[in-house]
Design an enzyme around this catalytic site. Structure first.
Site, mmCIF file in Angstrom:
data_model
loop_
_atom_site.group_PDB
_atom_site.id
_atom_site.type_symbol
_atom_site.label_atom_id
_atom_site.label_comp_id
_atom_site.label_asym_id
_atom_site.label_seq_id
_atom_site.Cartn_x
_atom_site.Cartn_y
_atom_site.Cartn_z
ATOM 1 C CB ALA A 188 -0.926 0.005 1.214
ATOM 2 C CD GLU B 34 2.025 -1.661 3.736
ATOM 3 O OE1 GLU B 34 3.049 -2.049 4.319
ATOM 4 O OE2 GLU B 34 2.005 -1.260 2.556
ATOM 5 C CB VAL C 211 1.105 -11.762 0.576
ATOM 6 C CG1 VAL C 211 1.010 -12.898 -0.441
ATOM 7 C CG2 VAL C 211 -0.058 -10.790 0.389
ATOM 8 N N GLY D 240 8.053 -2.031 -3.680
ATOM 9 C CA GLY D 240 9.180 -1.111 -3.762
ATOM 10 C C GLY D 240 10.064 -1.374 -4.966
ATOM 11 N NE ARG D 241 11.220 1.550 -9.914
ATOM 12 C CZ ARG D 241 10.823 0.892 -10.998
ATOM 13 N NH1 ARG D 241 9.628 0.337 -11.036
ATOM 14 N NH2 ARG D 241 11.620 0.770 -12.043
ATOM 15 C CG ASP E 166 14.964 5.637 -9.165
ATOM 16 O OD1 ASP E 166 14.753 6.778 -8.703
ATOM 17 O OD2 ASP E 166 14.112 4.979 -9.783
ATOM 18 C CG HIS F 155 -12.588 34.680 -3.707
ATOM 19 N ND1 HIS F 155 -12.840 33.530 -2.988
ATOM 20 C CD2 HIS F 155 -13.801 35.159 -4.129
ATOM 21 C CE1 HIS F 155 -14.146 33.332 -2.961
ATOM 22 N NE2 HIS F 155 -14.749 34.310 -3.643
#
Length: 347
Positions: A57, A79, A113, A146-147, A187, A319
């Protein structure tokens, strides 16, 4: 190595490593490219699954799960952690959980899981919650846990480039590795795995190579979860600020009292600001709303210029706009919200 297994050598004075990341696989739910897929495979479904399972999640799990839910799938999200959206501010996470459940997502926290097996045209998922095991079947299962940095096959054993314990490429604040002329970004290195963070690091590395003094401010990297409504934040959560030793004050404003949101039938969600009660300095901004990713950019700019809550209070917001909620949230931090009575919170 090239496609034909031939090798080539390219010589350069400077190199920027930007190989990105790949989804993390888990042994209990092996990707078969059809019934059990990763986040990439989840974009290739040719039909809406009647029942869809999602492991994780986090950002990607919620984004994909909510998309397929809106398209008609019955979605169960597993999760393993006991809390929902632990990285987000608790107030925003709580509100997001209520909204997503109202949309039909069955989000099960503290649920692990333990096995996923394809039988015929179904995926049989076994999960465990507080010691109790259960089994369910799905048409498709998406694994979004995840990665990981794509560094394992990127570097030769004799490259000399240092890695961290997590397998990331070790870099300094300017994304320079331990080798002269070699940089790594995105990454592959520390920090959030976000495209905009990688882009800024790439530009910083190039400018550093050319002798410029570019720098990325990692304290103002924005996080966005592209659900509907969006969830976004920049800076510290209330919990992080307290853990860092700040005397915290917060202000929040519900979009149900915002004219533009009401007119657009988007009057769900809220804006929250977190500040240092002693100095009045803005420490973070959090939002769950339509366009939340755009809203928190105002907080990012304010933080870059070391703005105070009073600065936001004294600004004139157009506004009707959704951004007026930022103004009201800032006013709320001192108990001065105009269009709704908001709870004032000091610690």
């Amino acid at each position: 190595a090239l496609a034909d297994e031939a090798e080539t050598t390219i010589t350069a004075k400077n190199v920027i490593l930007a190989a990105g990341s790949v989804p993390i696989d888990i042994p209990v739910a092996k990707n078969d490219g059809d019934r059990i897929v990763d986040s990439t495979g989840a974009l290739d479904f040719t039909a809406v699954p009647k029942r869809l399972g999602v492991i994780g999640a986090g950002v990607i799990g919620l984004e994909l799960g909510s998309v397929w839910r809106r398209l008609g799938a019955e979605v169960v999200v597993y999760e393993a952690l006991p809390s929902f959206l632990a990285a987000a501010d608790k107030d925003i996470a709580k509100e997001a959980g209520k909204m997503l459940k109202k949309q039909g997502l069955d989000i099960r926290v503290d649920t692990k899981v333990t096995n996923a097996e394809v039988k015929g045209d179904q995926v049989i998922v076994t999960s465990e919650t507080k010691g109790e095991s259960s089994e369910e079947s799905f048409d498709k299962l998406i694994v979004c846990v995840g990665r990981r940095a794509y560094s394992e096959k990127l570097l030769g054993e004799d490259s000399g480039i240092q890695l961290t314990e997590r397998g990331l490429i070790d870099v300094n604040d300017q994304c320079k590795t331990n080798l002269d002329g070699v940089y790594a970004i995105g990454d592959l290195v520390r920090g959030p795995m976000l495209a905009h963070k990688a882009m800024e690091e790439g530009m910083m590395a190039v400018e550093r190579i050319h002798g410029e003094k570019a720098q990325v401010n990692y304290d103002t990297i924005i996080n966005v979860i592209y659900t509907h409504p969006e969830i976004a934040w920049v800076g510290l959560t209330e919990q992080e600020a307290e853990a860092a030793g700040y005397e915290v004050k917060t202000g929040s404003f519900n979009l149900a009292a915002n004219g533009r949101a009401l007119a657009q039938s988007e009057a769900q969600g809220s804006i929250k600001v977190v500040a240092d009660a002693k100095t009045d300095r803005l420490l973070g901004m959090h939002a769950i709303s339509a366009g939340a990713g755009d809203i928190v950019h105002q907080g990012m700019i304010a933080m870059e210029f070391v703005s105070s809550i009073e600065d936001l209070q004294l600004m004139t917001f157009a506004h009707p706009t959704i951004s007026e909620a930022v103004h009201e949230a800032a006013l709320s931090a001192d108990g001065r919200a105009i269009h709704a009575i908001q709870r004032k919170k000091r610690k």
